[in-house]
Write an enzyme that holds these catalytic residues in place. Sequence first.
Site, PDB file in Angstrom:
ATOM      1  N   GLU A 158       6.247   7.771   8.437  1.00 44.83           N
ATOM      2  CA  GLU A 158       6.377   6.695   9.419  1.00 44.83           C
ATOM      3  C   GLU A 158       7.804   6.568   9.954  1.00 44.83           C
ATOM      4  O   GLU A 158       8.487   5.563   9.749  1.00 44.83           O
ATOM      5  CB  GLU A 158       5.915   5.361   8.821  1.00 44.83           C
ATOM      6  CG  GLU A 158       4.450   5.304   8.478  1.00 44.83           C
ATOM      7  CD  GLU A 158       3.988   3.961   7.963  1.00 44.83           C
ATOM      8  OE1 GLU A 158       2.779   3.677   8.016  1.00 44.83           O
ATOM      9  OE2 GLU A 158       4.849   3.178   7.484  1.00 44.83           O
ATOM     10  N   GLU A 310      -3.408   7.319   6.611  1.00 40.92           N
ATOM     11  CA  GLU A 310      -3.464   6.103   5.807  1.00 40.92           C
ATOM     12  C   GLU A 310      -4.421   5.103   6.439  1.00 40.92           C
ATOM     13  O   GLU A 310      -4.477   4.965   7.658  1.00 40.92           O
ATOM     14  CB  GLU A 310      -2.091   5.431   5.705  1.00 40.92           C
ATOM     15  CG  GLU A 310      -1.027   6.176   4.945  1.00 40.92           C
ATOM     16  CD  GLU A 310       0.254   5.376   4.863  1.00 40.92           C
ATOM     17  OE1 GLU A 310       0.215   4.143   5.070  1.00 40.92           O
ATOM     18  OE2 GLU A 310       1.316   5.976   4.601  1.00 40.92           O
TER      19      GLU A 310
END
Length: 660
Positions: A158, A310
């Site tokens: 991320e 995710e």
Amino acid sequence: MDRPRGPVLADAARGRILFGGDYNPEQWPEETWHEDVRLMKEAGVNTVTLGVFSWARLEPRPGEREFGWLDTLMDLMHDNGVGVVLATPTASPPPWMGRLHPETLPRDADGHVEWWGGRQHFSHSSAVYRRYAAAITEDLAARYGSHPALTMWHINNEYCTFDHGDEAAAAFRRWLRDRYGTLDALNTAWGTAFWSQGYDCWEGVLPPRRAHYLNNPSQVLDFRRFTSDMLLECFTAERDIVARHTPHIPVTTNFMPLWTGQDGWRWAEEEDVVSVDLYPDSLDPLAPRSAALVQDLTRSQARGPWMVMEQAAGGVNWRGVNQPKPRGLNRLWSLQAVARGADAVCYFQWRQSRQGAEKFHSAMLGHAGPRGRAFQEVKRLGADLARIGGEVAGTGIGADVAVLHDWHAWWAGDQQGRPSTEVEYGAVLSAWHGALWESAVTCDFAHPEHDLSGYRMVVAPQLYLLTDAAVDNLLAYVRGGGTLVAGFLTGTADQDDRIRPGGMDPRLRELFGIGVLHEWWPLPPGEHVDCEGFSGTLWSEEIDAADTVSETLAYRGGELDGMPAVLRRDRAWYLSTLPEPRALRDLLARIAAGAGVRPVLDGLPPGVEAVRRGGLLFLLNHGRAPVTVPLPGRHLDLLSGTAVTDGVALGRYGAAVLRP
């Protein structure tokens, strides 16, 4: 990037959807690892991601390496048929790095240091950070590149760091030199004649830091571009290291959903696998369509199958109120991702942490253990994915409509000092995509400079910034027979955030049939404008229609009475307001039908989503009430193994995957 992009999810070739999640075994004693593997096999897990936040464990002191525990885990996974997505741990440097090398820590626009103790505490421009990141990546690739458990590389996590510090400032100046060449070109691009901002030397140029009043918007725009590029340099540096050791192993890094911080089009071209983290809010009634937007965008970035890196099995830990997903919703939303092109469905994380900032974030195996609802629902999903994987994995999705999206237009349009802070790019984009989603029209996303010739209809919800090449591309698309629908504030500025003559590129003004008059009338919160047949929200414009216009829908009453709210010239439409949701849906559906676009399925009950992938039809009931979907003919539901005729019954959060 020299590596070709192909069917990079290798499991698709074996007819298998990847299923699993982040595994953080360093948080647990070794005896727990064997219990985890047993339960993974029970749940149908075939992949885990290891090492995402393991830097301090792998390198407890500068230059030291502790790989023994990871050796054991790689062997354990392979022995039990579980593939490993091996991560570089560079998203969270060990505390010793910040202590010994404080220049590796980022600073915000106020000059405040972002200290260790959380994560993402690294300066993307720091030479020291990059050197340590390259070293740990090199050693991981050398040690595990030939391990049979390795199936994919996951770089960092991320990417979302901004840095306004001194080392970033020096890198920003280098970036600007490469972009503009001379100070004169920079001053012209930034419009520094305004407010006496002209630069006489490169050393005077800084990242946008706290100012007495508004920052220069062109400077801010370039800083967003620079930040995306610096983070991309960090990614490609690590990617190139692992690719040198393992040219046959695909590489990814996980995007956040519709994240403003990265030029996702450019990043996707540097990945073998495009992956995203997907966390819709179960309390949000618009969550299914929001998820569909991210899924369609990610599939379009990937130009094919993609990966959910995710998601949450239940609740998260970072909203104000974190409720678990109701029964059945985890399965439904996972199948929605598969329907829209995902060949991998993974979670954060496998086993729920007992300590740390995310101990209340759900997991596949929650605090309640294997008898808990989360694990039982994960088992059911694993079985579902095993049933459909052979016919779904690797297949594509056809779309006749493209939604145009550009991160640079987003960055420029959401600046300070704009006509209305109520206008938010992501919300407008979501409204347009959501209107098409509710009409069961499948959409791709595209950059405004992409080849659009394969689409019957292209929509541009709001592209405030358009390059000359993009404008030329849109004109060529319409000349070639395509139907273009654009929303307000499209084509207002050029690539330097310089307002186009008259407030819109003159070529677009001619394309849409807009005359000389063009005045912006943003609407206060909660207000609307009456239009011919609908209400407009958020925005309105005082425009006049040229003689060449084919059709108009006018404003009714108020200052804009009788002026066009919507106008069409041949196959080009312009909406100077945002119609309320039902009106936007009906208008776009009418235009789509005129362009020869058909919905996936007619007569869908409210709340039911229909998507075709490969030769299969996915039906997804996003409501709590049971419904029946009319469907002529006989089909086999791959999830239940039963035949259905003339209609499909879907229970609460029910799903069917139908083969004719």
